[in-house]
Design an enzyme around this catalytic site. Sequence first.
Site, PDB file in Angstrom:
ATOM      1  N   SER A  52       5.242   2.960   7.508  1.00  0.00           N
ATOM      2  CA  SER A  52       4.856   1.852   6.640  1.00  0.00           C
ATOM      3  C   SER A  52       6.030   1.275   5.891  1.00  0.00           C
ATOM      4  O   SER A  52       6.769   1.977   5.230  1.00  0.00           O
ATOM      5  CB  SER A  52       3.882   2.363   5.613  1.00  0.00           C
ATOM      6  OG  SER A  52       2.802   1.560   5.480  1.00  0.00           O
ATOM      7  N   HIS A  72       0.806  -1.217   0.000  1.00  0.00           N
ATOM      8  CA  HIS A  72       0.000   0.000   0.000  1.00  0.00           C
ATOM      9  C   HIS A  72       0.844   1.274   0.000  1.00  0.00           C
ATOM     10  O   HIS A  72       0.327   2.358  -0.197  1.00  0.00           O
ATOM     11  CB  HIS A  72      -0.985   0.007   1.186  1.00  0.00           C
ATOM     12  CG  HIS A  72      -0.343   0.125   2.530  1.00  0.00           C
ATOM     13  ND1 HIS A  72      -0.089  -0.964   3.335  1.00  0.00           N
ATOM     14  CD2 HIS A  72       0.083   1.197   3.221  1.00  0.00           C
ATOM     15  CE1 HIS A  72       0.457  -0.561   4.467  1.00  0.00           C
ATOM     16  NE2 HIS A  72       0.577   0.752   4.417  1.00  0.00           N
ATOM     17  N   ASP A  82       0.196  -7.605   1.315  1.00  0.00           N
ATOM     18  CA  ASP A  82       0.600  -6.216   1.542  1.00  0.00           C
ATOM     19  C   ASP A  82       2.123  -6.060   1.527  1.00  0.00           C
ATOM     20  O   ASP A  82       2.696  -5.359   2.353  1.00  0.00           O
ATOM     21  CB  ASP A  82       0.027  -5.691   2.860  1.00  0.00           C
ATOM     22  CG  ASP A  82       0.120  -4.173   2.958  1.00  0.00           C
ATOM     23  OD1 ASP A  82       0.243  -3.524   1.908  1.00  0.00           O
ATOM     24  OD2 ASP A  82       0.061  -3.632   4.087  1.00  0.00           O
TER      25      ASP A  82
END
Length: 543
Positions: free
Chosen positions: A331, A208, A237
């Site tokens: 992230s 993402h 992911d």
Amino acid sequence: MDTNSSDPRGNNQQAPYPPYGPQHSTQPGSNGGQQPINGQPGGYVPSGTQKMPPQGGWNQTTQTFNAPPQNGQSAYVPPAPVAASMQAKPKAHHAKTFWIAFGGAALACILVLACMAIYTSVTGKSAGTVSLGSSTNTTINASDEGEDRAEAVSEKALPSVVCIDVYTNESSSLSSLLSGKQSSTLTESSLGSGVIISTDGYILTNYHVIEDAAKLEVVADGATYEAQVVGSDESSDLAVIKIDADNLTAIEIGSSSNLKQGQWVMSVGSPFGLEQSVATGIISATSRTVTASDDSSSNSYSGQSSSTTSSTPTVYANMIQTDAAINPGNSGGALVDQNGKLVGINALIESYSGNYSGVGFAIPVDYAIDIAQQIIAGKTPTHAQLGVAATTINSTIAQRYGLSVDQGAYVSEVYSGTGASDAGLQQGDIITKVNDTNITSATDLIAAVRTCNIGDTVTVTYNRSGSSETAQVKLTSDESTSSSKSSSSSSSSSNSSNSNSSSNGNSLLGGNSGSSNGNSGSSNGNGYSYGLSGSQSSLSNAA
């Protein structure tokens, strides 16, 4: 003395010329009498005259005097005899030479193949495999508590964690209005982190983070590089990108199989765009199953905002829970242990505000590196699947449709050629248990399957027409059914809002674990949100 004499020694006699050795040569640029001049060995050419025809004189080859030419004819110097070893011989047949060369080349190929086989047997990997992680294995000697350990781990891990700037194409409505043409510009839309897993530029991050990116810029070791996406796996992911660089500091890869609650860890990344930041904490729990679903929102550190207001949640299984601070921008960053070894890839937080609240989650490194190796090798990452599409059953749905159970995963489709099909599962069955795990929703079913490996056999308990039954199902790879699922997912996505409202559950029609639309910084009803950068596009799920 006659100045018209043709004898350089001053005599009018037509005497033969003696050899002029190096010590006798008087010509500018003379070759010292070692090479013929005008055809005569050691011949002398007076200055200012034309080259003379060959004359009689000393024959250097035969070591004799040649008679001068008679009647204007040139003197003939017989050639020197040719050595026997230099005389022409009949050519040998070329076949022998060819087969000798061919045999040598074949032997070289055999030796190369043998060396590759020995390398593979010793190292367990092929000669063409990209080596991931640092080649060193070091232990940090520091106190369990105190600044010295944090400093040592930071010094070791920070060079291996990068900042990723994500640029997307954004259309300019004003420019389009004035020109009458669609125009777009690259705009920095989000920021995330990544982990260097090879010295030649392979970087592991979250899917993402890089989703829908038109351009990626990576800041590594103080330099900025443009990165290319090698491949990604939306369902897990994870993504791999690469920069054109050498001699990077690859992170030392640890193991997530033996992590313990209370173990010291450090998160490394770029929270809110603050590069090279660290935070310490402990492992709060392992093997957590997390459901992440997001509504549309925008956050400059969290990735692309989504226009979809409802989405299928993403199910993360076997996650590492930590209280080390994870914020938007972390992230794809690293979670490292007390020796600075990678144990997880930071991915999620549980928060009602969208920022750190003490509960964060990381993808276990053993799983993440396995996916990365498949991507780098050019393969499509595969996952275990049961082979069904399912919808969550609750008491409201059970009462409306007169079902015999009020919770579980309703099988809406069975994919042919899968373990579920071979075991005899049918549309309309309601799965209530996988092995010893109770299944109360489609999400539970996905999570239960994701904890297993391809080839495992699981015991599935299901309800059929009011009767409880069991089946032994061998989990297969989702690679063979991915194309059919994708087409089913595309046809169902246009009616996703209707299907969600009518079933109050998740339509599981796509990959092993789908991705949710949403981005870091916003939370959903159950409090789970992306604590990082990026959003995930809507995909149906399958178990």
